[in-house]
Design an enzyme around this catalytic site. Structure first.
Site, short mmCIF file in Angstrom:
data_model
loop_
_atom_site.label_atom_id
_atom_site.label_comp_id
_atom_site.label_asym_id
_atom_site.label_seq_id
_atom_site.Cartn_x
_atom_site.Cartn_y
_atom_site.Cartn_z
N ASP A 212 0.84 -1.20 0.00
CA ASP A 212 0.00 0.00 0.00
C ASP A 212 0.88 1.25 0.00
O ASP A 212 1.85 1.34 0.75
CB ASP A 212 -0.87 -0.04 1.26
CG ASP A 212 -1.96 1.01 1.27
OD1 ASP A 212 -2.84 0.95 0.41
OD2 ASP A 212 -1.92 1.91 2.14
N GLU A 273 1.61 -0.64 -5.03
CA GLU A 273 0.71 0.47 -5.34
C GLU A 273 1.60 1.70 -5.31
O GLU A 273 1.89 2.25 -4.25
CB GLU A 273 -0.41 0.62 -4.31
CG GLU A 273 -1.37 1.71 -4.75
CD GLU A 273 -2.04 2.49 -3.62
OE1 GLU A 273 -3.07 3.13 -3.89
OE2 GLU A 273 -1.53 2.52 -2.49
#
Ligand code: GLC
Length: 553
Positions: A212, A273
């Site tokens: 993330d 990401e």
């Protein structure tokens, strides 16, 4: 373990299905999806033909941001199940030939994490504060934030604390919600902790990790103001010296993570990401000694326009190819409006970051038709692909959720100007004639955590299973063909349409051509020996508009 691809580089062309766990399937009837629900639906996922699952965060969390606020990285939130349930899920998924990726959130913890509690309770000068980013405020009494950084969800990126004795204290950084304090990645203990967390999950047979906000971990020394760089990253100023996005120093962290992954005999893979200004910057995350793959958000944001899509495909393949990494194509995820709804409106020249970039009423029939064509285009491109749960059902963005039910922190933090991301997170419709559409076990008293539209009745997995021309069966056919056809997956492509042609046509060897007609009009099909699959019925040898076909040569 019965994996379809057992090679060391399975990740180079895997199709990975994103399970947004709270909205996938509810096994215990509380209206929230959970591990039991995923376990029940493993046969569905195996039958769909994907290679792996990416599970969004399932850790103990106050859920200020749907679980991206993690209070304990080594356990499971009771709303989703237990560590034993997680173990069983991984084992059963492997039994179905499905690999499993978990989501690690290294940029920030929850404010309920023991580290942050310790930092607050320790008082001024507490060594526990060095794990986060605390700074004195500006202004005579320190009453102004330390710099001009803004939270991604709206408002300032800083919150002032009150010391245990009641006096006003320093401010802490949170690039997302105040409940998500940013970690200090200059701290050796933070670095060691995350390598240990990776091992924790790899030791539990997890095959990969989605990282993330991978581009956010390192902040510029001195935390300088952003000033005019604000918002510039996404507009292409990717080699600018942005003080908190995509800084060069993040790469050293991920080289360390790669060493952790490579110490395992069975290959483990990362997907980042990472929002980088342009493809060459993104490619830096996937150099051979670093992460394996990264999401291709340029593709996700591309309008349904041939010239734009072709440019993104070319630039991505060139930049990634230069470092030997595969592309990973993605159309939707839990952070963006579903692509049926994006494609349902007139398409602009530039990237589409949200529905606010689009004008005009939504024509969902058109959006669905284009989504079918986009699925075949995407799955024919070289590399891997990510599917977001429900796209195989053709779900659209639920744009009319009642305001009082909205849960995304964006809604509050934007001063009720941005409805946020709940519209793509509505629980899946599995079966039956009305809500909860089989999402929760039969007879469950608690409705799904977000209401499903009645109009999803024809879109349930059960209804589509029976219809040979459904979106679900299109995805099944495409994934089955992709798995068996030697030209598909990893490799290269050769365009055989002109760069400005509204019909995209490319050849892959051996013996495969994909033609996507983005013009409004039917075109003649090029030479072929067989039509393998088409997103709509062909009109007497012609390819209708907004239709993609796979041809054998
Ligand atoms: C990522 C997640 C998103 C989350 C944010 C903060 O962008 O995909 O859902 O809100 O990180 O963790």
């Amino acid at each position: 373990m019965a994996f379809a691809r057992t090679t060391a580089d399975w990740w180079r062309d895997a199709v990975i299905y994103e399970v947004y766990i709270r909205s996938f399937a509810d096994g215990d009837g509380d209206g929230i999806g959970d591990i039991a629900g995923v376990r029940q639906r493993l046969p569905y996922l195996a039958g769909l033909g994907v290679d792996a699952l990416w599970l969004t965060p399932w850790y103990p969390s106050p859920m200020a941001d749907g679980g991206y606020d993690v209070a304990d990285y080594r356990d499971i939130d009771p709303v989703f199940g237990t560590l034993e349930d997680a173990r069983a899920l991984v084992e059963e998924a492997h039994g179905h030939g499905l690999r499993v990726l978990v989501d690690i959130v290294p940029n920030h913890t929850s404010s309920a994490h023991p580290w942050f509690r310790e930092a607050l309770s320790g008082g001024p000068g507490s060594p526990a504060r060095k794990r986060y980013i605390f700074r004195p405020g500006r202004g005579p009494g320190g009453e102004l934030p330390p710099n001009d950084w803004k939270s991604v969800f709206g408002g300032p990126a800083w919150t002032r604390i009150t010391e245990p004795d009641g006096s006003p204290g320093p401010w802490y950084l949170h690039l997302f919600a105040p409940e998500q304090p940013d970690l200090n990645w200059d701290d050796a203990e933070v670095r060691a902790e995350f390598e240990s967390i990776l091992r924790f999950w790899f030791d539990r047979s997890v095959d990969g990790v989605r990282i993330d906000v991978a581009h956010g971990l390192v902040k510029a020394p001195g935390l300088p103001d952003i000033g005019s760089l604000d918002g510039k990253l996404l507009e292409g100023a990717g080699d600018s010296d942005h003080p908190h996005w995509d800084r060069e120093e993040v790469h050293e962290i991920f080289q360390g993570w790669r060493t952790v992954a490579d110490a395992y005999d069975d290959p483990r893979a990362f997907v980042a990401e990472a929002w980088a200004g342009f493809p060459e910057r993104l490619a830096r995350y996937v150099r051979p000694d670093e992460l394996h793959t990264a999401f291709n958000f340029d593709y996700l944001m591309a309008p349904w326009r041939a010239d734009h899509l072709r440019r993104v495909v070319d630039e991505s393949l060139t930049a990634l190819g230069a470092v030997g990494a595969p592309a990973t194509w993605v159309l939707s995820n839990h952070d963006v409006a579903r692509h049926v709804s994006r494609y349902a409106r007139p398409q602009p020249d530039g990237p589409v970051r949200s529905l606010a970039d689009l004008r005009g009423p939504a024509d969902l029939r058109l959006g669905t038709r284009r989504a079918r064509a986009a699925a075949l285009l995407t799955l024919a491109l070289p590399g891997g692909a990510y599917l977001y749960q429900g796209e195989e059902l053709g779900l659209w963005e639920v744009e009319d959720l009642p305001e009082e039910l909205l849960q995304d922190p964006t809604w509050q933090r934007s001063g009720h100007t941005d409805r946020g991301r709940d519209g793509c997170r509505v629980p899946l419709p599995w079966s039956g004639d009305g809500p909860p559409f089989g999402f929760s076990s039969d007879g469950a008293g608690t409705p799904p955590w977000l209401p499903q539209p009645d109009a999803w009745k024809p879109l349930t997995a059960e209804a589509q299973d029976r219809d040979p021309s459904s979106m679900l069966n299109l995805y099944r056919s495409a994934l089955a063909l992709r798995r068996s056809h030697p030209a598909l997956g990893d490799g290269t492509l050769t365009w055989d349409s002109a760069p400005d042609d509204p019909v995209l046509s490319f050849v892959r060897t051996p013996g495969f051509r994909c033609v996507a007609n983005l013009s409004g009009d039917p075109v003649t099909l090029p030479a072929h020996s067989e039509v393998l699959l088409a997103s709509e019925e062909l009109e007497g040898g012609r390819l209708p508009g907004d239709t993609t076909v796979w041809l054998a040569l």
